[in-house]
Write a protein that holds these residues in place. Structure first.
Motif, PDB file in Angstrom:
ATOM      1  N   LYS A 396      41.733  36.553  30.371  1.00  0.00           N
ATOM      2  CA  LYS A 396      40.474  36.332  31.071  1.00  0.00           C
ATOM      3  C   LYS A 396      40.627  35.310  32.188  1.00  0.00           C
ATOM      4  N   SER A 397      40.181  35.689  33.368  1.00  0.00           N
ATOM      5  CA  SER A 397      40.156  34.769  34.498  1.00  0.00           C
ATOM      6  C   SER A 397      38.885  35.043  35.290  1.00  0.00           C
ATOM      7  N   LYS A 398      38.134  33.974  35.621  1.00  0.00           N
ATOM      8  CA  LYS A 398      36.822  34.111  36.243  1.00  0.00           C
ATOM      9  C   LYS A 398      36.746  33.256  37.502  1.00  0.00           C
ATOM     10  N   THR A 399      35.665  33.439  38.228  1.00  0.00           N
ATOM     11  CA  THR A 399      35.364  32.498  39.301  1.00  0.00           C
ATOM     12  C   THR A 399      34.818  31.224  38.669  1.00  0.00           C
ATOM     13  N   LEU A 400      34.799  30.153  39.433  1.00  0.00           N
ATOM     14  CA  LEU A 400      34.324  28.876  38.906  1.00  0.00           C
ATOM     15  C   LEU A 400      32.847  28.953  38.508  1.00  0.00           C
ATOM     16  N   LEU A 401      32.034  29.588  39.325  1.00  0.00           N
ATOM     17  CA  LEU A 401      30.608  29.690  39.020  1.00  0.00           C
ATOM     18  C   LEU A 401      30.367  30.578  37.803  1.00  0.00           C
ATOM     19  N   GLU A 402      31.137  31.640  37.664  1.00  0.00           N
ATOM     20  CA  GLU A 402      31.009  32.507  36.482  1.00  0.00           C
ATOM     21  C   GLU A 402      31.360  31.731  35.213  1.00  0.00           C
ATOM     22  N   ALA A 403      32.386  30.908  35.300  1.00  0.00           N
ATOM     23  CA  ALA A 403      32.797  30.117  34.137  1.00  0.00           C
ATOM     24  C   ALA A 403      31.702  29.138  33.731  1.00  0.00           C
ATOM     25  N   PHE A 404      31.062  28.501  34.717  1.00  0.00           N
ATOM     26  CA  PHE A 404      29.965  27.587  34.418  1.00  0.00           C
ATOM     27  C   PHE A 404      28.786  28.342  33.786  1.00  0.00           C
ATOM     28  N   ALA A 405      28.461  29.481  34.359  1.00  0.00           N
ATOM     29  CA  ALA A 405      27.330  30.254  33.845  1.00  0.00           C
ATOM     30  C   ALA A 405      27.592  30.761  32.435  1.00  0.00           C
ATOM     31  N   ASP A 406      28.834  31.091  32.122  1.00  0.00           N
ATOM     32  CA  ASP A 406      29.168  31.612  30.793  1.00  0.00           C
ATOM     33  C   ASP A 406      28.971  30.567  29.696  1.00  0.00           C
ATOM     34  N   ILE A 407      29.061  29.289  30.063  1.00  0.00           N
ATOM     35  CA  ILE A 407      28.766  28.243  29.077  1.00  0.00           C
ATOM     36  C   ILE A 407      27.337  28.408  28.575  1.00  0.00           C
ATOM     37  N   LEU A 408      26.400  28.536  29.511  1.00  0.00           N
ATOM     38  CA  LEU A 408      24.992  28.649  29.155  1.00  0.00           C
ATOM     39  C   LEU A 408      24.693  29.975  28.456  1.00  0.00           C
ATOM     40  N   HIS A 409      25.348  31.047  28.912  1.00  0.00           N
ATOM     41  CA  HIS A 409      25.129  32.348  28.281  1.00  0.00           C
ATOM     42  C   HIS A 409      25.573  32.327  26.818  1.00  0.00           C
ATOM     43  N   SER A 410      26.740  31.733  26.562  1.00  0.00           N
ATOM     44  CA  SER A 410      27.254  31.710  25.186  1.00  0.00           C
ATOM     45  C   SER A 410      26.395  30.807  24.301  1.00  0.00           C
ATOM     46  N   LEU A 411      25.920  29.688  24.852  1.00  0.00           N
ATOM     47  CA  LEU A 411      25.027  28.817  24.080  1.00  0.00           C
ATOM     48  C   LEU A 411      23.720  29.523  23.752  1.00  0.00           C
ATOM     49  N   LYS A 412      23.206  30.262  24.704  1.00  0.00           N
ATOM     50  CA  LYS A 412      21.963  31.008  24.476  1.00  0.00           C
ATOM     51  C   LYS A 412      22.163  32.068  23.394  1.00  0.00           C
ATOM     52  N   ASP A 413      23.279  32.789  23.457  1.00  0.00           N
ATOM     53  CA  ASP A 413      23.559  33.816  22.454  1.00  0.00           C
ATOM     54  C   ASP A 413      23.697  33.202  21.061  1.00  0.00           C
ATOM     55  N   SER A 414      24.424  32.078  20.970  1.00  0.00           N
ATOM     56  CA  SER A 414      24.594  31.420  19.667  1.00  0.00           C
ATOM     57  C   SER A 414      23.258  30.938  19.124  1.00  0.00           C
ATOM     58  N   GLY A 415      22.425  30.394  20.008  1.00  0.00           N
ATOM     59  CA  GLY A 415      21.106  29.939  19.582  1.00  0.00           C
ATOM     60  C   GLY A 415      20.241  31.074  19.061  1.00  0.00           C
ATOM     61  N   GLU A 416      20.354  32.238  19.676  1.00  0.00           N
ATOM     62  CA  GLU A 416      19.580  33.392  19.218  1.00  0.00           C
ATOM     63  C   GLU A 416      20.071  33.882  17.858  1.00  0.00           C
ATOM     64  N   HIS A 417      21.405  33.828  17.648  1.00  0.00           N
ATOM     65  CA  HIS A 417      21.950  34.187  16.326  1.00  0.00           C
ATOM     66  C   HIS A 417      21.408  33.235  15.255  1.00  0.00           C
ATOM     67  N   TRP A 418      21.352  31.946  15.589  1.00  0.00           N
ATOM     68  CA  TRP A 418      20.824  30.968  14.627  1.00  0.00           C
ATOM     69  C   TRP A 418      19.356  31.235  14.322  1.00  0.00           C
ATOM     70  N   LEU A 419      18.567  31.477  15.359  1.00  0.00           N
ATOM     71  CA  LEU A 419      17.140  31.686  15.165  1.00  0.00           C
ATOM     72  C   LEU A 419      16.875  32.933  14.323  1.00  0.00           C
ATOM     73  N   GLU A 420      17.622  33.992  14.592  1.00  0.00           N
ATOM     74  CA  GLU A 420      17.452  35.224  13.833  1.00  0.00           C
ATOM     75  C   GLU A 420      17.767  35.010  12.347  1.00  0.00           C
ATOM     76  N   ALA A 421      18.875  34.287  12.082  1.00  0.00           N
ATOM     77  CA  ALA A 421      19.249  34.025  10.692  1.00  0.00           C
ATOM     78  C   ALA A 421      18.281  33.040  10.048  1.00  0.00           C
ATOM     79  N   TYR A 422      17.764  32.102  10.821  1.00  0.00           N
ATOM     80  CA  TYR A 422      16.840  31.089  10.290  1.00  0.00           C
ATOM     81  C   TYR A 422      15.509  31.734   9.876  1.00  0.00           C
ATOM     82  N   LEU A 423      15.064  32.687  10.667  1.00  0.00           N
ATOM     83  CA  LEU A 423      13.766  33.309  10.402  1.00  0.00           C
ATOM     84  C   LEU A 423      13.851  34.443   9.380  1.00  0.00           C
TER      85      LEU A 423
END
Length: 425
Positions: A396-423
């Motif tokens: 995997k190799s990305k642009t710098l902006l894509e790499a920054f954006a993927d941090i937030l995307h992965s955090l959002k996805d993990s948070g949604e997994h937590w919320l789904e399991a929590y509820l």
């Protein structure tokens, strides 16, 4: 042999056995230090070593060697130690036997093929001299740090303390400090000088006196990160969990089913930046080894927070972009190559990206060859990419902006997994 064994016993060293004791993988695997006081064995080149007591005085830290207890540490050992002759004297006293002839060196033919090709690549890298540092390159790196620091003082001295010169004077120290951080990272990996002692000595000066952090603390944590990246309970970079973040699907679902809500993890992509920044500033402010007088003086001034704010922002995004979007799970005892490739990704090469990230845009190459000087990453990158293509592993190799954006995307996805399991878990 009997006389040698008797002489070894009299001298207080391990007696020399007439024949090596043979072990199975099952016998090695249960000596993983899982329980307090349990033995810790590991395998290097099919030889079995008992590191139970040695781990406490291991120069690289006690935990980094313990993370491979019960496992094959061959490639990790080679990756961390350039001077094999220096460490052989330690290994001899720890040797207790070897794997039985009927025990496989690799768990599967697929792993065998991958590791054989990687070890061949490692030999090629050594023959090409890519593990040898270019002192002139690092001299220029250090020189540009001094220039940035001097420029900050000159701007304020010449133009005064009006808003624009003041801000310019604050930006330059921030740039200098983050670049100094990349430089001490090079020293910590012993990739600036050929002799480890020189690297450690200069690193102590740079990180202790100029950055206000203890070198031993940094090395102890960072070696663990490289040994088992993105592995819960083994990678210290994940130790903020679950108090601040929930990373990866496995932990997120686990926390959700346990009904744990230390933080609103479904919003972690929004508070990620501020939490990391405050943690880094707090750590720097309370470090007992701040030996540089300028830090002590500036701590009393509110203006010190602007450079630290900028430096922390820079450090957070660069250090997290290569790992958070990748696989995060418990240690699955994968081979060295798979462990590193599943936990790292690259950012596309450019002159700016190389400088901005301290060449950590080549995170894949850095993790596969942690002692390689950063100026050689681009040379080995095509070879690593070819290896990945041959074995069907995504490089995997990305642009710098894509790499920054993927941090937030992965955090959002993990948070949604937590919320789904929590509820609903």
């Amino acid at each position: 042999l009997a006389k040698a064994a008797q002489k070894g016993q009299e001298g207080g060293t391990r007696p020399v056995p007439a024949f090596p004791q043979l072990f199975t993988w099952e016998e090695v695997g249960i000596r993983n230090g899982g329980r307090q006081g349990q033995e810790q064995w590991l395998v290097i080149d099919r030889k079995v070593y008992d590191v139970s007591k040695f781990s406490k005085r291991h120069p690289g830290g006690s935990r980094v060697i313990s993370h491979y207890a019960g496992q094959d540490a061959t490639d990790a050992f080679v990756a961390f130690h350039n001077d094999k002759s220096l460490v052989q004297k330690y290994l001899k006293s720890l040797l207790i036997g070897e794997l039985a002839p009927d025990q496989p060196s690799f768990e599967s033919n697929k792993k065998k093929s991958l590791l054989e090709d990687f070890r061949e690549l490692r030999c090629t890298v050594e023959k090409m001299g890519l593990l040898r540092p270019d002192c002139f390159f690092f001299f220029l790196i250090f020189l540009h740090l001094l220039v940035l620091d001097a420029a900050a003082w000159l701007v304020v001295w010449y133009f005064g303390t009006s808003l624009v010169p003041f801000l310019a004077g604050m930006v330059n120290p921030s740039v200098s400090q983050i670049q100094m951080g990349w430089f001490q990272h090079d020293l910590g990996h012993c990739s600036v000088f050929r002799r480890p002692r020189w690297n450690h000595l200069l690193q102590t000066v740079v990180i202790n006196m100029l950055k206000g952090l203890p070198a031993s603390w940094w090395n102890h944590l960072h070696n663990q990160h490289h040994a088992k990246p993105n592995c819960f309970r083994k990678d210290p970079d994940l130790n903020m969990h679950p108090l601040l973040f929930s990373l990866g699907k496995t932990l997120s679902v686990q926390l959700g089913k346990q009904k744990k809500k230390f933080m609103p993890y479904n919003y972690q992509h929004k508070y990620f930046f501020s939490s990391f920044m405050l943690k880094k500033i707090h750590r720097r402010r309370n470090c007992p080894l701040r030996l540089c007088l300028s830090y002590k003086i500036s701590d009393e001034s509110s203006c010190v927070y602007l450079p630290r704010y900028l430096e922390s922002t820079w450090f957070i995004w660069v250090s997290q972009m290569n790992h958070i979007p990748m696989d995060i799970d418990y240690d699955k005892n994968e081979d060295w190559v798979s462990t590193q490739l599943h936990a790292t990704c690259n950012v596309n090469q450019s002159v700016f990206n190389d400088w901005f990230t301290g060449h950590l845009n080549f995170q894949i190459e850095h993790h596969l060859f942690p002692t390689m000087p950063r100026h050689n990453y681009w040379k080995v990158a095509p070879l690593v990419k070819s290896l990945c293509g041959k074995h069907g592993i995504e490089y995997k190799s990305k642009t710098l902006l894509e790499a920054f954006a993927d941090i937030l995307h992965s955090l959002k996805d993990s948070g949604e997994h937590w919320l789904e399991a929590y509820l609903h878990g």
